[in-house]
Scaffold this motif. Structure first.
Motif, PDB file in Angstrom:
ATOM      1  N   LEU A  62      -7.152   1.110   1.925  1.00  0.00           N
ATOM      2  CA  LEU A  62      -7.592  -0.237   1.557  1.00  0.00           C
ATOM      3  C   LEU A  62      -6.517  -1.273   1.865  1.00  0.00           C
ATOM      4  N   ARG A  67     -10.223  -4.213   5.297  1.00  0.00           N
ATOM      5  CA  ARG A  67     -10.742  -3.087   4.528  1.00  0.00           C
ATOM      6  C   ARG A  67     -11.111  -3.507   3.108  1.00  0.00           C
ATOM      7  N   LEU A  68     -10.295  -4.379   2.508  1.00  0.00           N
ATOM      8  CA  LEU A  68     -10.649  -4.885   1.189  1.00  0.00           C
ATOM      9  C   LEU A  68     -11.936  -5.709   1.242  1.00  0.00           C
ATOM     10  N   VAL A 110      -6.272   1.652  -6.584  1.00  0.00           N
ATOM     11  CA  VAL A 110      -5.962   0.230  -6.767  1.00  0.00           C
ATOM     12  C   VAL A 110      -5.134   0.095  -8.040  1.00  0.00           C
ATOM     13  N   SER A 130       0.826  -1.205   0.000  1.00  0.00           N
ATOM     14  CA  SER A 130       0.000   0.000   0.000  1.00  0.00           C
ATOM     15  C   SER A 130       0.858   1.252   0.000  1.00  0.00           C
ATOM     16  N   THR A 187      -2.512  -0.824  -3.218  1.00  0.00           N
ATOM     17  CA  THR A 187      -3.645   0.032  -2.864  1.00  0.00           C
ATOM     18  C   THR A 187      -3.161   1.255  -2.096  1.00  0.00           C
ATOM     19  N   HIS A 220     -10.066   6.124  -3.082  1.00  0.00           N
ATOM     20  CA  HIS A 220      -9.131   4.996  -2.994  1.00  0.00           C
ATOM     21  C   HIS A 220      -8.366   4.838  -4.304  1.00  0.00           C
ATOM     22  N   ILE A 223     -12.855   5.579  -7.094  1.00  0.00           N
ATOM     23  CA  ILE A 223     -11.632   4.787  -6.996  1.00  0.00           C
ATOM     24  C   ILE A 223     -10.871   4.903  -8.311  1.00  0.00           C
ATOM     25  N   LEU A 261     -14.888  -3.385   1.389  1.00  0.00           N
ATOM     26  CA  LEU A 261     -15.242  -2.858   0.072  1.00  0.00           C
ATOM     27  C   LEU A 261     -15.970  -3.923  -0.745  1.00  0.00           C
TER      28      LEU A 261
END
Length: 374
Positions: free
Chosen positions: A285, A290-291, A177, A56, A281, A175, A78, A294
């Motif tokens: 996240l 946390r993932l 990704v 992250s 991430t 966020h 995102i 989501l």
């Protein structure tokens, strides 16, 4: 679904109890899968293994407070990037220049309630005004007018990519990704492939993809070839490739929804292990919990409820390999997302992407998905 002979509620009745029982069964299944997989004593190992996979980046701290405000109504934006790095495990996909660019860029807007979504693809060759960005190794990259969009990631990594998108759109990216070539390929393989149908043959030696017209279950290499191909379909442009990527993303979502990992604890772990290893991430996240949060929030989101468009652009008169945003139409797109409303059709009409029909080459499979390999 109820089995044969099960009592049925009256037509039109709303069964709150049934919905609660189904939700309870889903939660129980996740817990049971984890326990069966490694036993009660191994649950901690499972959590730390998956948590340790995730890389992250602290984007919020790097960008500070000078950013667009959050919408605050439960909707979420995102930034999803596909990295074209050729280093490490990705060296087989081309020359390693020592840098990486955002080969694929999508803004995913989850509407309030997360049952509908809009996705805006940004062509990598779009000419934009790139803001001043800090370099990951120290120093700064100056602001540049008319820079290619994917150069933001190249000079400043995820932080500069997010800063550039926020500058373009006026939207706060909640966020971030990122998935690289190898991670994408491994995830498709962990799911047992992705079924889809091609309405025409695709042959592209540059992306190493050869597909006859018909129904296929693409493995990781084939899927990667499909989302990278541009010379084998339509006009050979990046706009055509984007349409293939959007079509494949919907097929991937349908595959994930139908793969049934909860019936196989080993499959659940395999997919989770691969998925957490595949992504970078933001720190918001950056944990399994946390993932999972989501993922749970979008469990009712179906591929048919996702509206995908490409940023409205025109070809640059000075260089047909570059595109320019159509400012008035792009403003309509960003205004719709900021208001948490659907993107109006008028916003994309007349765009260069409107004249490319590569997306018609790929559609959902007409046959049931094959069982995932265990």
């Amino acid at each position: 679904m109820s089995g044969t002979g099960d009592p049925q509620p009256p037509a039109g009745a709303t069964s709150l109890g049934a919905r609660r029982r189904r939700r309870g069964l889903r939660i129980t299944a996740w817990v049971a899968a984890g326990v069966v997989l490694l036993g009660a004593g191994g649950a901690g190992y499972l959590y730390f293994r998956l948590n340790g996979n995730i890389h992250s980046v602290d984007i919020d701290s790097a960008l500070g407070a000078d950013r667009p405000v959050k919408l605050g109504n439960g909707s979420m934006d995102i930034l999803v990037l596909g990295s074209d790095s050729r280093s490490g495990a990705n060296r087989g996909y081309g020359h390693d220049s020592g840098t990486a660019r955002s080969d694929t860029a999508m803004i995913v807007h989850l509407a309030k309630g997360h049952k509908k979504a809009s996705v805006v693809s940004i062509p990598r060759d779009t000419l934009i005004n790139r803001p001043l960005c800090a370099k990951p190794g120290g120093g700064t990259a100056p602001a540049v007018r008319q820079a290619m969009f994917n150069s933001a990631y190249e000079v400043g990594g995820p932080v500069c990519a997010v800063k550039t998108v926020e500058s373009m759109t006026g939207l706060r990216m909640d966020h971030y990704v990122e998935v690289d070539f190898t991670g994408f390929k491994d995830l498709v393989n962990a799911l047992g492939g992705v079924p889809l149908t091609t309405t025409a043959a695709i042959n592209d030696s540059k992306s190493h993809l050869t597909l006859a017209a018909g129904t296929h279950t693409l493995d990781g290499d084939q899927a990667l070839g499909l989302v990278r191909t541009r010379h084998g379909v339509a006009d050979g442009s990046d706009l055509g490739r984007i349409q293939l990527q959007q079509a494949f993303l919907k097929a991937l979502m349908d595959r994930i929804a139908g793969v049934g990992v909860l019936t196989s604890p080993s499959k659940l772990f395999s997919v989770a292990d691969t998925a957490t290893s595949a992504v970078t991430t933001d720190t918001g996240l950056g944990s399994v919990g946390r993932l999972m949060g989501l993922a749970q929030s979008v469990r009712s989101l179906k591929s048919g409820h996702i509206h995908m468009v490409t940023l409205p652009v025109r070809y640059d008169p000075a260089d047909r390999n570059r595109v320019q945003p159509i400012e008035a139409k792009a403003a309509m797109v960003w205004a719709a997302l900021r208001a948490d409303k659907p993107i109006p059709a008028a916003a994309v009409q007349g765009s260069a992407a409107d004249r490319v029909d590569a997306g018609k080459v790929v559609g959902p499979s007409d046959t049931p998905s094959p069982p995932a390999r265990r």
